[in-house]
Motif scaffolding. Sequence first.
Motif, short mmCIF file in Angstrom:
data_model
loop_
_atom_site.label_atom_id
_atom_site.label_comp_id
_atom_site.label_asym_id
_atom_site.label_seq_id
_atom_site.Cartn_x
_atom_site.Cartn_y
_atom_site.Cartn_z
N PRO A 65 0.96 -1.15 0.20
CA PRO A 65 0.05 0.07 -0.11
C PRO A 65 1.17 1.08 0.11
CG PRO A 65 -0.53 -1.62 1.95
CD PRO A 65 0.41 -2.26 1.18
N LEU A 224 -7.65 -1.12 4.05
CA LEU A 224 -6.98 -2.19 4.24
C LEU A 224 -7.16 -3.21 4.59
CD1 LEU A 224 -4.56 -2.97 3.05
CD2 LEU A 224 -3.25 -2.37 5.09
N GLN A 246 -9.20 0.97 -4.02
CA GLN A 246 -8.56 1.55 -3.90
C GLN A 246 -7.94 3.08 -3.59
OE1 GLN A 246 -6.19 -1.12 -3.71
NE2 GLN A 246 -4.58 -1.05 -5.11
N LEU A 249 -8.00 4.15 -0.10
CA LEU A 249 -6.70 3.46 0.72
C LEU A 249 -6.50 4.45 0.42
CD1 LEU A 249 -5.24 2.06 2.52
CD2 LEU A 249 -5.08 0.23 0.69
N LYS A 250 -5.16 4.85 -0.60
CA LYS A 250 -4.18 5.13 -1.03
C LYS A 250 -4.85 6.93 -1.24
CE LYS A 250 -2.54 1.53 -2.19
NZ LYS A 250 -2.49 1.25 -3.86
#
Length: 331
Positions: A65, A224, A246, A249-250
């Motif tokens: 990640p 996550l 995604q 999360l990012k």
Amino acid sequence: MNKQVLFEILLIVFVIIIYTLIKKGAKRNKKLLSIDYTTVLRGIAILMAYLQHTMGGLGSRLFTPLGGGGVAIFLIISGFGLSESYKRKGLTKYWKRKFLHVFIPWILIFFTFQYDFTQFNILTLVGNITLIKPIPWYLQYLLLWYVIFYITHRFTLIQKYENIVYILAALCIFLFWGDLQAEQSVTFILGIMISRYLSVIMRLSKKRMFILVASMAILAILSLSIKQIPIVRENFSNKILFHCIQLCLKTSLALTVIFGLQYVTKILNNQFLALTGKISYEIYLVHLWVIPAILAYYPVKNFTHICLFLILTYIISFLFNKLNKELIMKL
């Protein structure tokens, strides 16, 4: 966690501590998103990407990640910096600055370490030089947002619908481009928005800012965790679901680092992170395309390989940064 992974983490921590003890510098501007602040953020971001890439080579997915989080930090800072620059200079020498600071370094790397002259292909050559179809997806993605920003600020009629253009562009990227681009579809825009509402953000109370940072950290952990659920992973063929997780999360990880850094201000005085931030673009290019090309001729492994990779990355990136500055001064 295997021995090589642990060794690389300890090596980086050791280098940071030693460099900090040896290299003393003046106190830095700790104001949120000042030049000094964003320089250190760049240093942190490139180390996140470096760890993800090198750890993957050592067979560890523990830091996966971090790579996307580091890229998200870069893109948010890029959008923020571009917007701040526009406030001061408008579009004066817009493309010249981009050509000198972004394109020239890549072209030098490409011809020196990437292009195979024995297999000449004009389409491959032009695609990489113009970033229309380059090896590094990140540079092509960055160029797209440079073009969108320029168009929305160059033409008055389009500028009226700037936000709509951003939303449509982000939506198209999210739905129709690759996985890596989709998870970063809103980060550049976030940087522009942060610049636009910076005065509002600066006036947030300590309590509200803490709530913001804590919320982003919780969202990152939650994203996550959801990603690890077996039934969710089994349905990753559903691109919309995968991209949503995604992206959350990012983006939340990046915002946690960006705004959370103000609570650990001693890091802002760290000279190693400041140096890393100043040569972060060179490190990005060098650690992905230069060092692998060099070490391919020296089949070292394990601990020796890890040390050589880190040392050569910094030495060549530093020298390459100096070369770039010299070229920019002459052009």
